[in-house]
Design an enzyme around this catalytic site. Sequence first.
Site, PDB file in Angstrom:
ATOM      1  N   LYS A 280       9.790  -9.191   8.520  1.00 62.19           N
ATOM      2  CA  LYS A 280      10.143 -10.348   7.530  1.00 62.19           C
ATOM      3  C   LYS A 280      11.499 -10.951   8.048  1.00 62.19           C
ATOM      4  CE  LYS A 280       7.606  -8.479   3.306  1.00 62.19           C
ATOM      5  NZ  LYS A 280       6.658  -9.592   3.353  1.00 62.19           N
ATOM      6  N   ARG A 355      -2.642  -3.066   1.679  1.00 66.36           N
ATOM      7  CA  ARG A 355      -4.280  -2.936   1.686  1.00 66.36           C
ATOM      8  C   ARG A 355      -4.546  -1.372   2.438  1.00 66.36           C
ATOM      9  NH1 ARG A 355      -5.169  -8.455   4.628  1.00 66.36           N
ATOM     10  NH2 ARG A 355      -3.429  -8.895   3.357  1.00 66.36           N
TER      11      ARG A 355
END
Length: 513
Positions: A280, A355
């Site tokens: 990020k 996920r």
Amino acid sequence: MTQINQTAQAFQVPFIDVTSDEAIFEGEGWDAVVVIAPSLADIKQDEINLLATHASQIDMRVGQSATLLFAPGLAGGRLIISPVADTDNAYHDVRVFAKAAREGIAIAKAAGATKPLLVVPAVSDTRFQNAQQVAALACGQELWQPLEAREAKTLTPSLTAIGLLNSASHSMLINAAESGRVLARDLCGTEPERMSAMGFAQYCVDAFADSGLEVSVIDQVDQLTTDYPLLSAVGRSSFDVARHHPRVVKLEYVGEGTITKTLFFAGKGVVYDTGGADIKVAGSMAGMSRDKGGAAAVAGLMKALSILKPKGIKVVAQLGLVRNSIGSDAFVTDEIITSHAGMRVRIGNTDAEGRLVLADLLSHLRIQAQSAINPQLFSVATLTGHVVRAYGGYPALVENSEAKKQDVAALLAQTGEQWGEPFEVSRLRPEDFAKVADKNGAADVVSSNNGPSSITARGHQYPAAFLINASGLGQTALPFTHIDIAGSAVEGDPLYGKPTASPLVTLLQFATL
């Protein structure tokens, strides 16, 4: 009980049912009366109504904005009128009572009250049938303080109790829910070293001491890498740092009597998300210690169940706790990793790590669910930026075909609307499954595309298709609902706002229906 658990549980303000209107008067043990009502005409106690009506003739703010009145003869000499705005607006829901309650209890606290009495007149509109309970829970949200501040400043609650006038049974549910929400807020909102995977797991162990729940923690590297290969890939770069090792917390509640349904929850607990190799950038790493809100909410739900003790249900949860670190051993895009379910997963982006964690948890729960009574599976996660782009502060429900047959999302949405935690319902489409199909056949499924979810079409829907395939659920007839709470896990400032414990209250109500 350890000091950690004492710190957490000591900060909860208890709610007390009060059945007599006499409690509004001086000498009854309460030191303020806080009225949450759409209008002065809705106030049923003549003494309060008369005083408020007279005051409104002098001060036009009374009945229009939250106001403290000097009230000789009433409890503590304090009367706080906090009006509920726009109840006639068809688009509003019971959260208008929550907003008014927070304003009223904040004034009571600032005025020096320590034991206020909450008065919420009944209204006929069915949208507001749980107004008193929702208002009480909103007081808990308003009064909570961060764990770091409580520990550093030795903070104690400013209130000793909150009374619920004209209630004979609400306090049991509210106290159980609020106990779970205190735990969930602590777990979600605390900084990443204090609430590392190790710290999160230990906090849960302490919080569930003597709860009656079956609690276990998987902390051995060999077992984690064997049984949770996708989760371990996310945490691979953290294995060299002992205090950052992943954990899986397993929780089980079994109610008394014949079990009629079994609920299974997978909670995403990414205690810090750097993005991994797809790091990020541009300041977007700030706030990523809150990427554990799903696991926090599920832990809080289990805490509430252990107190409320509903009969006839079994609830099983697994919390995947991991730090998505960047380093020389970090997993990278293009790797193919075999999931617990035996599915070959191509990594599309290491910042789509949640996920992966959920897929392994769901695979374990899938095996248990296949022999369970009336099973339903859920994943709860702060998963995508897309759900925030699409729905703002509302969480999304994405269900598989079996859950849709049972109207799971519709029932959750209806329940959430009644309890001040509204959802948006999304649909799985063929395109979602097409998006996670590997294009050259080397893998069985692709975890994600390589762009931000917030600018990806169907960015919060298609991860549910991945979860179904990667966990092996696609080969079963088990009902599964994915809950993306990225927009609702905190309020206000998305980086450092107060955790909400969403959607704990709705899940608690759903579990006990």
